[in-house]
Design a protein around this motif. Sequence first.
Motif, short mmCIF file in Angstrom:
data_model
loop_
_atom_site.label_atom_id
_atom_site.label_comp_id
_atom_site.label_asym_id
_atom_site.label_seq_id
_atom_site.Cartn_x
_atom_site.Cartn_y
_atom_site.Cartn_z
N THR A 183 29.52 33.51 36.96
CA THR A 183 29.88 32.81 35.82
C THR A 183 31.40 32.75 35.64
N ILE A 184 32.15 33.89 36.03
CA ILE A 184 33.64 34.02 35.86
C ILE A 184 34.34 33.04 36.71
N MET A 185 33.70 33.13 38.11
CA MET A 185 33.93 32.17 38.95
C MET A 185 34.20 30.70 38.59
N THR A 186 32.88 30.21 37.91
CA THR A 186 32.67 28.81 37.73
C THR A 186 33.69 28.54 36.25
N LEU A 187 33.67 29.52 35.32
CA LEU A 187 34.35 29.10 34.06
C LEU A 187 35.88 29.05 34.55
N ASN A 188 36.18 29.81 35.62
CA ASN A 188 37.64 29.99 35.96
C ASN A 188 38.09 28.46 36.45
N VAL A 189 37.18 27.79 37.34
CA VAL A 189 37.27 26.45 37.81
C VAL A 189 37.44 25.52 36.52
N TRP A 190 36.51 25.71 35.64
CA TRP A 190 36.31 24.30 34.57
C TRP A 190 37.53 24.76 33.33
N MET A 191 37.31 25.92 33.23
CA MET A 191 38.39 26.15 32.02
C MET A 191 39.72 26.65 31.94
N SER A 211 55.49 26.12 37.40
CA SER A 211 54.69 27.00 36.58
C SER A 211 53.59 26.60 36.08
N LEU A 212 53.23 25.41 36.02
CA LEU A 212 52.03 25.02 35.50
C LEU A 212 50.74 25.22 36.49
N GLY A 213 51.13 25.50 37.74
CA GLY A 213 50.01 25.91 38.59
C GLY A 213 50.12 27.27 38.71
N ALA A 214 50.66 28.26 38.38
CA ALA A 214 50.74 29.55 38.56
C ALA A 214 49.63 30.40 38.18
N GLN A 215 49.02 30.04 36.99
CA GLN A 215 47.57 30.76 36.67
C GLN A 215 46.60 30.18 37.27
N ALA A 216 46.50 28.65 37.34
CA ALA A 216 45.51 28.18 38.43
C ALA A 216 45.38 28.95 39.86
N LYS A 217 46.63 29.28 40.38
CA LYS A 217 46.56 29.76 41.75
C LYS A 217 46.02 31.15 41.53
N LEU A 218 46.31 32.01 40.48
CA LEU A 218 45.79 33.17 40.39
C LEU A 218 44.46 33.32 40.15
N ARG A 219 43.97 32.29 39.24
CA ARG A 219 42.39 32.43 39.18
C ARG A 219 41.53 32.00 40.39
N SER A 220 42.24 31.11 41.28
CA SER A 220 41.52 30.72 42.63
C SER A 220 41.58 31.97 43.51
N LYS A 221 42.66 32.80 43.30
CA LYS A 221 42.70 34.03 44.42
C LYS A 221 41.54 35.10 43.80
N HIS A 222 41.43 35.10 42.35
CA HIS A 222 40.34 35.98 41.88
C HIS A 222 38.84 35.31 42.37
N ILE A 223 38.75 34.10 42.33
CA ILE A 223 37.45 33.68 42.99
C ILE A 223 37.30 34.21 44.54
N THR A 224 38.18 34.02 45.21
CA THR A 224 38.10 34.51 46.54
C THR A 224 37.74 36.10 46.68
N PHE A 225 38.23 36.96 45.76
CA PHE A 225 38.01 38.13 45.62
C PHE A 225 36.40 38.58 45.21
N LEU A 226 35.88 37.52 44.45
CA LEU A 226 34.73 37.69 43.55
C LEU A 226 33.53 37.20 44.61
N ALA A 227 33.73 36.29 45.46
CA ALA A 227 32.86 35.38 46.16
C ALA A 227 31.92 36.50 47.07
N VAL A 228 33.01 37.37 47.74
CA VAL A 228 31.97 38.03 48.76
C VAL A 228 31.06 39.09 48.11
N PRO A 229 31.72 40.05 47.20
CA PRO A 229 30.68 40.77 46.46
C PRO A 229 29.38 39.81 45.74
#
Length: 270
Positions: A183-191, A211-229
């Motif tokens: 859910t965190i991964m998906t809402l990161n993408v959409w919200m 700077s507009l993409g800085a947070q989007a980049k951080l959230r994408s990084k988090h998704i990669t760390f959540l996907a494997v678990p």
Amino acid sequence: MSSSIREWLNLSVRWIHVFAGIMWVGQTYYFTWLDGQFTKLEKVAHSNAAASRVWMVHSGGFYSVEKQKSLGVAPEQVRWFRWEAFVTWLAGVILLVLVYYVGDGLIDPDVADISKGAGIAIGVGAMVAGWIIYDLTVRSALGKSPTAFAAFGLVMTAAAAWGLMHVFSGRAAYIHVGAIFGTIMTLNVWMRILPAQRRMVAAAAENFDASLGAQAKLRSKHITFLAVPVVFLMLSNHFPVATYGNRFGWQILLALVVAGWGAAKLIREF
């Protein structure tokens, strides 16, 4: 619903869930890897020199990718990646309902003698609370430190795993931790990611603001760390003795999460 129809429905939704997940996670890892390559190139380039292209070989051809500082095409020509995430999450929720909320896998009276309605409320509440806590933390001062944020995430994961193992069956507890991550991964993408990208596309028509993409980049990084678990937790359903059925169930879950983070870091470095 007959058992045959239910089994085919379960199988079909599971196939969609896995296949859409492959597409989503594959794209996420590819683009975060690509961004990492450009970051390395920019570090070695002179301050007034443009970073080189990234060259790749695949499927009988050579491919050259260059990071752009402006948008050279009309906004409607930009390719978006969003539906893979939504389909993965939606199929996962349908499976959660079929197997646990409609089926009998949610409650174990030997763990906690609660009603199925209460269990469903706890499961849905855990997913909602997981997103709210994560999102507020990322936007707080704690989110600015990768080490502090990872430590906080580990503590919260341990708390969720311990708590869910004391109200659900072991199998359901593992899957709900995975559902929180998903859910965190998906809402990161959409919200968070998509709104930032829309602003980037609009701003790039005149002058690109990184700077507009800085947070989007951080959230994408988090998704990669959540996907494997998440994948580890999905597979754990087939190994009850080693995972959710073990007397150290929540500690093993936490170890799987840490191992997943380590695997994600290694994958990102390739």
